[in-house]
Design an enzyme around this catalytic site. Structure first.
Site, PDB file in Angstrom:
ATOM      1  N   HIS A  93       0.697  -1.181  -0.104  1.00 60.17           N
ATOM      2  CA  HIS A  93      -0.054   0.014  -0.020  1.00 60.17           C
ATOM      3  C   HIS A  93       1.046   1.246   0.057  1.00 60.17           C
ATOM      4  O   HIS A  93       1.952   1.299   0.756  1.00 60.17           O
ATOM      5  CB  HIS A  93      -0.926  -0.098   1.266  1.00 60.17           C
ATOM      6  CG  HIS A  93      -1.910   0.881   1.186  1.00 60.17           C
ATOM      7  ND1 HIS A  93      -1.743   2.272   1.510  1.00 60.17           N
ATOM      8  CD2 HIS A  93      -3.336   0.927   0.907  1.00 60.17           C
ATOM      9  CE1 HIS A  93      -2.947   2.941   1.180  1.00 60.17           C
ATOM     10  NE2 HIS A  93      -3.853   2.227   0.826  1.00 60.17           N
ATOM     11  N   GLU A 163      -3.848   2.216  -7.076  1.00 57.56           N
ATOM     12  CA  GLU A 163      -4.298   3.381  -6.347  1.00 57.56           C
ATOM     13  C   GLU A 163      -3.308   4.465  -6.637  1.00 57.56           C
ATOM     14  O   GLU A 163      -2.237   4.509  -5.688  1.00 57.56           O
ATOM     15  CB  GLU A 163      -4.088   2.952  -4.650  1.00 57.56           C
ATOM     16  CG  GLU A 163      -4.987   1.890  -4.433  1.00 57.56           C
ATOM     17  CD  GLU A 163      -5.403   1.773  -3.037  1.00 57.56           C
ATOM     18  OE1 GLU A 163      -6.567   1.877  -2.913  1.00 57.56           O
ATOM     19  OE2 GLU A 163      -4.667   1.735  -1.919  1.00 57.56           O
TER      20      GLU A 163
END
Ligand code: PGA
Length: 253
Positions: A93, A163
């Site tokens: 992430h 993302e």
């Protein structure tokens, strides 16, 4: 049967108590039970996993350390993590990358997750979208370095979440446009296909994450060439998250 849309809740370091976590979880569970056309996954902080397991909702971890256990102060070895019955793990992430996690580390985590039969959700995404298109090389490098030790037979077991950092959370500059998401979805499949020299499109799922709300979910699904979402902020609000699940449930590919 057609592949279900995958919607993953990433709670990050929220909420601040188990009581609150259980409340949000049961709200999400109600919607997930209603909208069975969607595969719903909740990734709470690791400390809540044990209390939320043995439920009909699928759980995931927000990270996956590559060692079973041992002398690694502060880490959670994967052997104990697997006790919580997680099926997915978010890897790489951007909030972890911002704290120094590099592509080499991410590759080790990816390998360990696949070896433990956990479906990794590999996050990729540029920090800025520059006019010189350097962001395309940035994403290519993230993919190549993450996959370089993954055998061809395992590629289908990896989920990729696009993302873009500039579209995530409270500091988002703006929403990503569906055609920007589509561009990276197509590019990602091409890069992975080239890596493994496959002629047909590799059967990997691509999720989009970055300020997904009930307001933009439907257009992103229709035009973004994606298979689902990784949802941060809105996943802490069972009502909003339930609406996203409903949109995903009604979406016909
Ligand atoms: P956001 O977070 O939905 O709050 O933008 C997404 C993520 O970081 O996974």
């Amino acid at each position: 049967m057609k592949n279900k849309i995958l919607v993953v809740a990433n709670w990050k370091a929220n909420p601040e108590s188990l009581k609150l976590a259980k409340g949000i979880f049961s709200g999400i569970k109600k919607s997930a039970t209603k909208f069975r056309g969607v595969e719903t996954v909740v990734c709470p902080p690791v400390i809540y996993l044990e209390s939320l397991k043995n439920n009909s909702l699928t759980l995931g971890a927000q990270d996956f350390f590559w060692e079973r256990g041992g002398a690694f102060t502060g880490f959670v070895g994967y052997e104990s993590l697997l006790e919580t019955k997680i099926k997915y793990a978010i890897i790489g992430h951007s909030e972890r990358r911002a704290l120094g996690e590099d592509n080499k580390t991410i590759s080790r985590k990816l390998t360990a997750a696949l070896a433990s039969h956990i479906t990794p959700i590999l996050c990729i995404g540029e920090i800025v979208r520059d006019a010189n298109l350097k962001y395309l090389d940035f994403i290519k490098e993230q993919l190549i370095e993450a996959f370089y030790k993954i055998p061809k037979t395992k590629v289908k077991d990896v989920v990729i979440a696009y993302e873009p950092v500039w579209a995530i959370g409270k500091n988002a500059v703006r929403d990503a446009r569906p055609r920007e998401v589509e561009e990276i979805s197509i590019l990602t499949k091409r890069i992975v296909g080239d890596l493994y020299k496959t002629k047909s499109v590799p059967p990997i799922k691509i999720l989009y994450g970055g300020s997904v709300t009930p307001g933009n979910a439907s257009e992103l699904l229709e035009k973004g060439a994606i298979d689902g979402f990784l949802v941060g902020g809105a996943s802490l609000d069972p009502k909003k998250f339930g609406e996203i699940l409903e949109i995903a449930n009604n979406f016909k590919k």
